[in-house]
Design a protein around this motif. Structure first.
Motif, PDB file in Angstrom:
ATOM      1  N   THR A 176       0.826  -1.227   0.000  1.00 22.68           N
ATOM      2  CA  THR A 176       0.000   0.000   0.000  1.00 22.68           C
ATOM      3  C   THR A 176       0.851   1.263   0.000  1.00 22.68           C
ATOM      4  O   THR A 176       0.313   2.358   0.014  1.00 22.68           O
ATOM      5  CB  THR A 176      -0.913   0.035   1.250  1.00 22.68           C
ATOM      6  N   ASP A 177       2.178   1.094  -0.010  1.00 20.98           N
ATOM      7  CA  ASP A 177       3.041   2.272   0.038  1.00 20.98           C
ATOM      8  C   ASP A 177       2.905   3.068  -1.264  1.00 20.98           C
ATOM      9  O   ASP A 177       3.207   2.557  -2.350  1.00 20.98           O
ATOM     10  CB  ASP A 177       4.507   1.830   0.227  1.00 20.98           C
ATOM     11  N   PRO A 178       2.470   4.337  -1.189  1.00 19.89           N
ATOM     12  CA  PRO A 178       2.235   5.127  -2.416  1.00 19.89           C
ATOM     13  C   PRO A 178       3.480   5.259  -3.289  1.00 19.89           C
ATOM     14  O   PRO A 178       3.380   5.225  -4.522  1.00 19.89           O
ATOM     15  CB  PRO A 178       1.783   6.493  -1.880  1.00 19.89           C
ATOM     16  N   THR A 179       4.665   5.403  -2.659  1.00 22.15           N
ATOM     17  CA  THR A 179       5.893   5.558  -3.456  1.00 22.15           C
ATOM     18  C   THR A 179       6.177   4.284  -4.259  1.00 22.15           C
ATOM     19  O   THR A 179       6.498   4.340  -5.455  1.00 22.15           O
ATOM     20  CB  THR A 179       7.089   5.865  -2.526  1.00 22.15           C
ATOM     21  N   TYR A 180       6.025   3.140  -3.604  1.00 27.96           N
ATOM     22  CA  TYR A 180       6.265   1.846  -4.272  1.00 27.96           C
ATOM     23  C   TYR A 180       5.259   1.641  -5.416  1.00 27.96           C
ATOM     24  O   TYR A 180       5.631   1.250  -6.535  1.00 27.96           O
ATOM     25  CB  TYR A 180       6.142   0.725  -3.233  1.00 27.96           C
ATOM     26  N   LEU A 181       4.003   1.930  -5.142  1.00 26.36           N
ATOM     27  CA  LEU A 181       2.961   1.717  -6.160  1.00 26.36           C
ATOM     28  C   LEU A 181       3.124   2.683  -7.328  1.00 26.36           C
ATOM     29  O   LEU A 181       2.938   2.314  -8.493  1.00 26.36           O
ATOM     30  CB  LEU A 181       1.572   1.880  -5.524  1.00 26.36           C
ATOM     31  N   THR A 182       3.493   3.922  -7.007  1.00 30.42           N
ATOM     32  CA  THR A 182       3.682   4.916  -8.083  1.00 30.42           C
ATOM     33  C   THR A 182       4.860   4.521  -8.972  1.00 30.42           C
ATOM     34  O   THR A 182       4.802   4.668 -10.200  1.00 30.42           O
ATOM     35  CB  THR A 182       3.921   6.320  -7.482  1.00 30.42           C
ATOM     36  N   GLU A 183       5.932   4.030  -8.359  1.00 30.28           N
ATOM     37  CA  GLU A 183       7.100   3.598  -9.148  1.00 30.28           C
ATOM     38  C   GLU A 183       6.727   2.425 -10.066  1.00 30.28           C
ATOM     39  O   GLU A 183       7.145   2.364 -11.227  1.00 30.28           O
ATOM     40  CB  GLU A 183       8.241   3.206  -8.200  1.00 30.28           C
ATOM     41  N   ALA A 184       5.912   1.507  -9.534  1.00 31.34           N
ATOM     42  CA  ALA A 184       5.470   0.369 -10.354  1.00 31.34           C
ATOM     43  C   ALA A 184       4.647   0.871 -11.551  1.00 31.34           C
ATOM     44  O   ALA A 184       4.803   0.397 -12.684  1.00 31.34           O
ATOM     45  CB  ALA A 184       4.636  -0.587  -9.509  1.00 31.34           C
ATOM     46  N   ALA A 185       3.775   1.850 -11.301  1.00 29.43           N
ATOM     47  CA  ALA A 185       2.953   2.408 -12.392  1.00 29.43           C
ATOM     48  C   ALA A 185       3.841   3.119 -13.406  1.00 29.43           C
ATOM     49  O   ALA A 185       3.623   3.027 -14.618  1.00 29.43           O
ATOM     50  CB  ALA A 185       1.930   3.382 -11.807  1.00 29.43           C
ATOM     51  N   ARG A 186       4.866   3.810 -12.899  1.00 33.57           N
ATOM     52  CA  ARG A 186       5.764   4.549 -13.808  1.00 33.57           C
ATOM     53  C   ARG A 186       6.486   3.574 -14.752  1.00 33.57           C
ATOM     54  O   ARG A 186       6.574   3.819 -15.969  1.00 33.57           O
ATOM     55  CB  ARG A 186       6.770   5.334 -12.975  1.00 33.57           C
ATOM     56  N   GLN A 187       6.988   2.486 -14.205  1.00 33.26           N
ATOM     57  CA  GLN A 187       7.698   1.500 -15.039  1.00 33.26           C
ATOM     58  C   GLN A 187       6.737   0.877 -16.065  1.00 33.26           C
ATOM     59  O   GLN A 187       7.101   0.682 -17.229  1.00 33.26           O
ATOM     60  CB  GLN A 187       8.285   0.385 -14.154  1.00 33.26           C
ATOM     61  N   HIS A 188       5.536   0.578 -15.613  1.00 34.85           N
ATOM     62  CA  HIS A 188       4.528  -0.022 -16.508  1.00 34.85           C
ATOM     63  C   HIS A 188       4.168   0.949 -17.643  1.00 34.85           C
ATOM     64  O   HIS A 188       4.131   0.554 -18.823  1.00 34.85           O
ATOM     65  CB  HIS A 188       3.293  -0.358 -15.672  1.00 34.85           C
ATOM     66  N   LEU A 189       3.947   2.217 -17.290  1.00 38.87           N
ATOM     67  CA  LEU A 189       3.524   3.186 -18.311  1.00 38.87           C
ATOM     68  C   LEU A 189       4.655   3.540 -19.266  1.00 38.87           C
ATOM     69  O   LEU A 189       4.423   3.805 -20.450  1.00 38.87           O
ATOM     70  CB  LEU A 189       2.977   4.455 -17.634  1.00 38.87           C
ATOM     71  N   ARG A 190       5.882   3.529 -18.748  1.00 34.84           N
ATOM     72  CA  ARG A 190       7.025   3.831 -19.636  1.00 34.84           C
ATOM     73  C   ARG A 190       7.066   2.836 -20.799  1.00 34.84           C
ATOM     74  O   ARG A 190       7.288   3.213 -21.955  1.00 34.84           O
ATOM     75  CB  ARG A 190       8.331   3.771 -18.836  1.00 34.84           C
TER      76      ARG A 190
END
Length: 458
Positions: A176-190
């Protein structure tokens, strides 16, 4: 099957009282950020007045400014298209994508494409659409629609986002950590940006003088999509036009502060011509806007710059959730725009308001939102779209309040009833008592009013 109403849709959201309280507080926090940011600008009211005047002038000369924009944009090498409705818009997008053999599209925040139903349309044509705004990607993975025009996933908790990402992006279970989840989304969207064939974006402002347009985001996803893909398609409602580039500063200052309390949006990307070897298209979409323009009482609703401030402040929106409006633009402004599209389908929305006027107070372009909601109610009543219970209760209330003696007698009766045991009033047959703790007043309104006046005279 009958048409669902706002109260019907709100029931589902209201079943989770904890979520309602959290949703209410979260949006009120955004409203407070807006207030703090606005109070830092002594010229705020001047900016609002200027913006309202520019919009009123532009709408009065809309055809001239649109033609000027088309001429300038074409000079810059932009391909300009006109769409009379959603079907037309989607067909134009499809034709461009087919011409470029595009099979995968990255899309950045555009409520107009939501309004036109572009995602399901392209999906049926075998074209994959990836929403790249983080909030929009979350609701897309959840197979939902945005519930807010600026904060599309505001109704979702971080635990729900964590579970979605675990299912679709293979993040850790329970994360649930926002930083971890945001980084995962960033890698996926890249990965999506690098492999897309085309990019679709919305338009915040188009300048007739230059033929260019501006898109505002906080994530930079518009720039990633538009600069990497070989073709960029921008979808724009015709009301987004402004006359001169010097007007941009007014609207950019108003937009970010009203939306999130920021001094300015992180990225305000200006597009004037296609990059070398690439294509830039813009689609000017009507889809009911000229019809709204023809209604003097409602034409100023086209001033809207889609900041969402009216939603953040609306007590009904905060406690019923955006999906309860069942329209692409929820909240008070959506409740004005939607009856113009389909009066029968959206006849309950103008009643999703306390008419407190808070929406009008925060609107950066001075749309008299609560007045227009009241006017829609008159039209809906005149055209017979009110349910019989509401129609007759309003008529009886009008008669009672129009006769002081009758009002006094009913007030005495009501005060006595409210002092009776709660089970008599808080029962399934009394709609007002379903979700309200009805107060027990010590006096009638008339007594209170006379007492107040007496104190003031002394």
């Amino acid at each position: 099957m009958g048409i669902s109403t706002h109260p019907d849709e709100a029931k589902a959201f209201n079943k989770q009282s904890e979520r309602v309280t959290w949703h209410d507080k979260t949006l009120w926090f955004v409203r407070e950020k807006r207030d703090k940011s606005v109070h830092q600008l002594p010229e705020w009211e001047t900016l609002r007045e200027l913006a309202a005047q520019i919009k009123a002038h532009t709408l009065s000369h809309l055809d001239d400014y649109l033609l000027q924009f088309e001429k300038q944009a074409k000079k810059n090498g932009i391909k300009v298209h006109w769409a009379k409705d959603a079907e037309d818009h989607n067909q134009i997008v499809k034709d461009i994508l087919i011409k470029h053999e595009a099979k995968k599209v990255v899309k950045s925040k555009s409520m107009l494409t939501e309004e036109c139903g572009l995602n399901p349309y392209l999906s049926n044509e075998g074209i994959e659409v990836i929403d790249t705004d983080l909030g929009e990607r979350i609701v897309q993975l959840a197979k939902e629609k945005p519930s807010h025009i600026v904060l599309p996933a505001i109704h979702k908790k971080k635990e729900e986002v964590g579970e979605l990402f675990h299912q679709h992006l293979q993040t850790d279970k329970g994360a649930t950590d926002p930083t971890y989840l945001t980084e995962a989304a960033r890698q996926h969207l890249r990965e999506q940006f690098l492999t897309a064939d085309a990019a679709i974006t919305g338009v915040n402002f188009a300048v007739a003088e230059t033929g260019g347009f501006v898109v505002c985001t906080n994530e930079g996803n518009v720039d990633m999509g538009a600069n990497l893909a070989k073709v960029h398609i921008a979808s724009m409602g015709i009301e987004k036009i402004i006359p001169l580039k010097k007007h941009l500063g007014i609207f950019l200052r108003l937009l970010a502060r009203s939306a999130t309390g920021q001094p300015i949006t992180t990225y305000s990307s200006h597009f004037h011509k296609p990059k070398k070897g690439k294509e830039l298209h813009i689609i000017l979409v009507d889809n009911g806007r000229t019809k709204q323009l023809s209604k003097p009482d409602f034409r100023s609703s086209l001033n809207c710059i889609r900041c969402g401030a009216c939603m953040n402040t609306c007590p009904v929106y905060r406690r019923s959730g955006g999906h309860s409006y069942n329209y692409s633009i929820p909240g008070p402004i959506g409740a004005i725009l939607s009856p113009g599209k389909d009066l029968n389908k959206y006849s309950s929305l103008p009643f999703a308001s306390t008419l407190c006027g808070s929406c009008t107070d925060v609107c950066p372009v001075k749309i008299d939102i609560h007045t227009q909601l009241y006017k829609w109610r008159q039209i809906i009543g005149d055209k017979g779209h009110l349910p019989p219970s509401k129609k007759w209760s309003m008529k009886i209330t009008g008669k009672v309040m129009g006769h002081p003696k009758t009002f006094h007698i009913v007030s005495l009766l009501g005060t006595t009833l409210l002092k009776s045991p709660k089970m008599i009033l808080n029962n399934p047959f009394n709609t007002w008592g379903k979700d309200r703790d009805l107060p027990q007043p010590k006096h009638t309104f008339s007594h209170w009013y006379k007492k107040q006046n007496k104190h003031e005279e002394q």
